[in-house]
Scaffold this motif. Structure first.
Motif, mmCIF file in Angstrom:
data_model
loop_
_atom_site.group_PDB
_atom_site.id
_atom_site.type_symbol
_atom_site.label_atom_id
_atom_site.label_comp_id
_atom_site.label_asym_id
_atom_site.label_seq_id
_atom_site.Cartn_x
_atom_site.Cartn_y
_atom_site.Cartn_z
ATOM 1 N N PHE A 1 0.759 -1.094 -0.054
ATOM 2 C CA PHE A 1 0.007 0.036 -0.047
ATOM 3 C C PHE A 1 0.951 1.313 0.132
ATOM 4 C CE2 PHE A 1 0.472 -1.502 4.317
ATOM 5 C CZ PHE A 1 0.691 -0.488 5.154
ATOM 6 N N ILE A 2 0.204 2.294 -0.519
ATOM 7 C CA ILE A 2 0.940 3.613 -0.491
ATOM 8 C C ILE A 2 0.732 4.457 0.987
ATOM 9 C CG2 ILE A 2 0.880 5.941 -1.604
ATOM 10 C CD1 ILE A 2 2.366 3.856 -3.263
ATOM 11 N N VAL A 3 1.908 4.813 1.345
ATOM 12 C CA VAL A 3 1.812 5.732 2.591
ATOM 13 C C VAL A 3 2.485 7.102 2.060
ATOM 14 C CG1 VAL A 3 2.834 6.182 4.842
ATOM 15 C CG2 VAL A 3 1.997 3.926 3.987
ATOM 16 N N PHE A 4 2.172 8.611 2.574
ATOM 17 C CA PHE A 4 2.416 9.743 2.217
ATOM 18 C C PHE A 4 3.431 10.086 3.178
ATOM 19 C CE2 PHE A 4 -1.393 8.859 -0.059
ATOM 20 C CZ PHE A 4 -1.342 9.188 -1.150
ATOM 21 N N ASN A 5 4.198 11.107 2.933
ATOM 22 C CA ASN A 5 4.879 12.087 3.817
ATOM 23 C C ASN A 5 3.931 13.204 4.221
ATOM 24 O OD1 ASN A 5 6.443 13.528 5.280
ATOM 25 N ND2 ASN A 5 8.324 13.166 4.392
ATOM 26 N N GLU A 6 3.108 13.303 5.040
ATOM 27 C CA GLU A 6 2.021 14.231 5.403
ATOM 28 C C GLU A 6 2.804 15.313 6.300
ATOM 29 O OE1 GLU A 6 -1.591 12.636 6.508
ATOM 30 O OE2 GLU A 6 -1.465 10.866 5.511
ATOM 31 N N ARG A 7 4.009 15.421 6.441
ATOM 32 C CA ARG A 7 4.496 16.674 7.026
ATOM 33 C C ARG A 7 4.414 17.837 6.272
ATOM 34 N NH1 ARG A 7 7.519 12.225 7.998
ATOM 35 N NH2 ARG A 7 8.077 11.413 9.986
ATOM 36 N N PRO A 8 4.457 18.960 7.038
ATOM 37 C CA PRO A 8 4.298 20.152 6.377
ATOM 38 C C PRO A 8 5.559 20.388 5.368
ATOM 39 C CG PRO A 8 3.719 20.644 8.558
ATOM 40 C CD PRO A 8 4.351 19.392 8.467
ATOM 41 N N GLY A 9 5.146 21.207 4.090
ATOM 42 C CA GLY A 9 5.956 21.110 3.303
ATOM 43 C C GLY A 9 6.095 20.243 2.113
ATOM 44 N N GLY B 1 1.829 15.507 0.248
ATOM 45 C CA GLY B 1 0.912 14.429 1.163
ATOM 46 C C GLY B 1 0.285 15.048 2.142
ATOM 47 N N ALA B 2 0.859 16.574 2.594
ATOM 48 C CA ALA B 2 -0.038 16.966 3.561
ATOM 49 C C ALA B 2 -1.336 17.559 3.128
ATOM 50 C CB ALA B 2 0.888 18.260 4.163
ATOM 51 N N ASP B 3 -1.305 17.642 1.824
ATOM 52 C CA ASP B 3 -2.689 18.089 0.883
ATOM 53 C C ASP B 3 -3.591 16.913 0.853
ATOM 54 O OD1 ASP B 3 -4.871 19.052 -0.529
ATOM 55 O OD2 ASP B 3 -3.553 20.228 -1.741
ATOM 56 N N PRO B 4 -4.756 16.852 1.306
ATOM 57 C CA PRO B 4 -5.729 15.687 1.108
ATOM 58 C C PRO B 4 -6.119 15.838 -0.357
ATOM 59 C CG PRO B 4 -6.901 17.517 2.343
ATOM 60 C CD PRO B 4 -5.403 17.804 2.393
ATOM 61 N N ARG B 5 -6.210 16.699 -1.042
ATOM 62 C CA ARG B 5 -6.314 16.485 -2.643
ATOM 63 C C ARG B 5 -5.400 15.864 -3.233
ATOM 64 N NH1 ARG B 5 -6.686 22.402 -4.698
ATOM 65 N NH2 ARG B 5 -4.795 22.414 -3.304
ATOM 66 N N PHE B 6 -4.023 15.890 -3.091
ATOM 67 C CA PHE B 6 -2.888 15.406 -3.508
ATOM 68 C C PHE B 6 -3.117 13.857 -3.291
ATOM 69 C CE2 PHE B 6 1.072 13.398 -3.123
ATOM 70 C CZ PHE B 6 1.863 13.594 -4.136
ATOM 71 N N ARG B 7 -3.328 13.393 -1.733
ATOM 72 C CA ARG B 7 -3.335 11.935 -1.604
ATOM 73 C C ARG B 7 -4.621 11.321 -2.231
ATOM 74 N NH1 ARG B 7 -3.184 14.358 3.766
ATOM 75 N NH2 ARG B 7 -5.250 13.582 4.351
ATOM 76 N N LYS B 8 -5.740 11.910 -2.487
ATOM 77 C CA LYS B 8 -6.809 11.723 -3.417
ATOM 78 C C LYS B 8 -6.499 11.276 -4.857
ATOM 79 C CE LYS B 8 -11.784 11.779 -4.299
ATOM 80 N NZ LYS B 8 -12.970 12.805 -4.026
ATOM 81 N N GLY C 1 5.384 8.560 8.473
ATOM 82 C CA GLY C 1 4.742 9.376 7.410
ATOM 83 C C GLY C 1 4.112 10.847 8.051
ATOM 84 N N GLY C 2 4.202 10.536 9.331
ATOM 85 C CA GLY C 2 3.485 11.760 10.214
ATOM 86 C C GLY C 2 1.902 12.022 10.088
ATOM 87 N N VAL C 3 1.224 10.820 10.053
ATOM 88 C CA VAL C 3 -0.256 10.776 9.752
ATOM 89 C C VAL C 3 -0.645 11.090 11.286
ATOM 90 C CG1 VAL C 3 -2.184 9.444 9.218
ATOM 91 C CG2 VAL C 3 0.174 8.727 8.280
#
Length: 519
Positions: A288-296, A299-306, A445-447
């Motif tokens: 499965f894919i995991v995002f780096n959701e830290r600021p900057g 992946g911090a943007d839910p639109r990008f993740r979708k 990923g800082g989720v």
């Protein structure tokens, strides 16, 4: 955590305890090294990051730990909890008491006492140690009290809050018990073998970093797990581990007799169907894919993740590995109790919609090449490129990936996680998606998903399976709605044994401490 192409990984990750656990079975067969067989030869794709069981983060680390450091309990292929250093135990969701076997020793022959075991567990539980697997055993940020009674031979564990996975999670290799010499010099323990530190069946006698290792079976060892399906042959008196760079090379060495056993994720396993080889297939890897959701990071943007979820096609991803895996609806597959089965919660593939967000976006992808040479990483890169993203890919060896991504030492935006879920439950994967960031925790990923964290807490506070699954349902819904993960598919692993050897595949992985030599 990712799975190297050619590696025997210990059966160690935890499963949810559906009931209050009470273990009381007897010791295993083959309890000493008398009659040990000849050398058993196998390979891993990359070297170990550490020899300290508590600090292991990659599959090769787990292999070394499993052979040298025993755990209180083990897990069988049917998820039954088996005695290890402990011959019996009782537990509740927030406590456990273990009674140790008689006659236990450290690798230098000195007695292994209850106080020694307690000291090792305290270090494992201490946040300052940075043991990545400790939250699986005790819960994130847990307050843990460990007591011992040398006269009774018992060790007690008390948690400040309920964590119903505690006992089965103590089969994790990170919970491997380290004797005093290793605890006194943890830096030396991380670098290599420390005399008298081990509690497992093997000692590491020859070290050639980056090339090869030799393990010797301990005389009189008596804490082997009693698997219900014991392999044929005698326990290997010597185990020789080589570092082999790719599956094709390992396949050649297996076919010529230079290796006795190899685990494959790619097509080379087909060369050994029938004839003089035994092949066991297990759906070990959950991808499965995991995002780096830290600021900057994007992946911090839910639109990008979708949009990334819309760009990827799990069915096409499955075909990258031969199409024999299961397309998942969560971060684990349908063999995991309480795993999501609701298609409507998973973002559907929609390349056109993905392009409206990803076109021109810069995306740094990182992945291990330890799974079929990183072909899944390449698929992810090409799918995002097709959606207009400007991508770079670091397709690196497993140890480097673990350091850069799991250890948060690199600069990445998206990673393909090949999760080793030996128990087939949801808890191990959950620890990657909640709690503190490394090094204090495993949330690489800082989720930050309050709904998922709340659902996990509810699941761990009960041993009632209906309530547990209800809580897990809430947690996964929160995770999938935010696209904090993008479920893809499982990747079957083929374990190939030559006619001269045998072994145990428990919870989807070969146990390197259970290798046998026939004849």
């Amino acid at each position: 955590m990712a799975r190297p192409r050619t590696v025997a990984v210990p059966a160690a990750l935890a499963a949810a305890a559906a009931l209050i656990v009470s273990g009381c079975t007897t010791g295993s067969s083959g309890s000493s090294s008398s009659g040990g067989g000849d050398a058993f030869r196998f390979a891993t794709v990359s070297d170990a990051n550490t020899f300290d069981p508590a600090l292991g983060t990659a599959a090769t680390d787990y292999t070394f730990a499993r052979m040298q450091f025993a755990t209180l309990v083990y897990r069988d292929a049917d998820h039954t909890i088996l005695p290890g250093l402990a011959e019996k135990w009782t537990s509740t969701p927030d406590s456990a008491t273990f009674t140790l076997r008689k006659g236990l020793t450290c690798s230098d022959g000195k007695p292994l006492t209850a106080a020694d075991v307690a000291a090792s567990l305290r270090r494992f539980a201490d946040p300052a140690t940075g043991a990545a697997q400790a939250p699986l055993a005790f819960g994130p940020g847990a307050k843990v009290t460990v007591t011992s009674d040398d006269t009774a031979g018992t060790v007690g564990i008390k948690l400040a809050r309920a964590w119903s996975d505690m006992v089965p999670a103590l089969a994790l290799t990170g919970a491997g018990i380290v004797c005093g010499p290793g605890l006194k010099d943890p830096k030396a323990l991380a670098r290599g073998p420390v005399a008298g530190a081990g509690t497992g069946p093997y000692t590491l006698t020859d070290v050639q970093r980056g090339r090869a290792y030799t393990f010797k079976l301990r005389d009189g060892y008596n804490a082997f797990p009693a698997y219900k399906k014991e392999p044929q042959g005698k326990r290997a008196a010597t185990v020789k581990l080589s570092i082999v760079s790719n599956e094709s090379t390992a396949a050649n060495q297996l076919s010529t007799g230079a290796l006795d056993y190899v685990a494959f994720t790619g097509p080379d396993a087909a060369r050994f169907a029938g004839g003089n080889y035994t092949v066991t297939v297990a759906p070990l890897l959950r991808m499965f894919i995991v995002f780096n959701e830290r600021p900057g990071h994007p992946g911090a943007d839910p639109r990008f993740r979708k949009a990334v979820a819309q760009a990827l096609d799990p069915n096409a991803f499955n075909r990258v590995y031969g199409g024999k895996g299961e397309v998942m609806k969560s971060y684990s597959d349908s063999t995991s109790p309480c795993a999501n089965t609701d298609d409507s919660l998973v973002t559907r593939t929609d390349p056109a919609a993905a392009k409206t967000v990803l076109n021109g976006a810069s995306v740094r992808i990182s992945g291990t090449n330890g799974i079929a040479n990183g072909s899944g990483n390449t698929y992810v890169q090409e799918a995002l490129r097709a959606a207009g993203a400007k991508t770079t890919l670091r397709n690196v060896d497993n140890a480097t990936w673990a350091t850069e991504v799991l250890g948060n030492k690199g600069d990445w935006d998206v990673t393909l996680m090949g999760h080793l879920n030996f128990s087939g439950t949801l808890t191990p994967g959950a620890m990657l998606l909640t709690g503190p960031n490394p090094p204090a925790g495993r949330n690489f990923g800082g989720v930050q998903n309050p709904g998922f964290t709340a659902g996990l807490a509810k699941a761990m506070a009960t041993t009632d399976q209906t309530q547990k699954c209800g809580a897990w349902g809430e947690a996964q819904k929160a995770l999938l709605e935010r696209n904090d993960v993008v479920p893809l598919s499982t990747v079957p692993v083929a374990y190939v044994w030559s006619k001269n050897v045998d072994g145990v595949v428990a919870n989807g992985a070969a146990d390197p401490a259970g290798f046998r030599v026939k004849g």
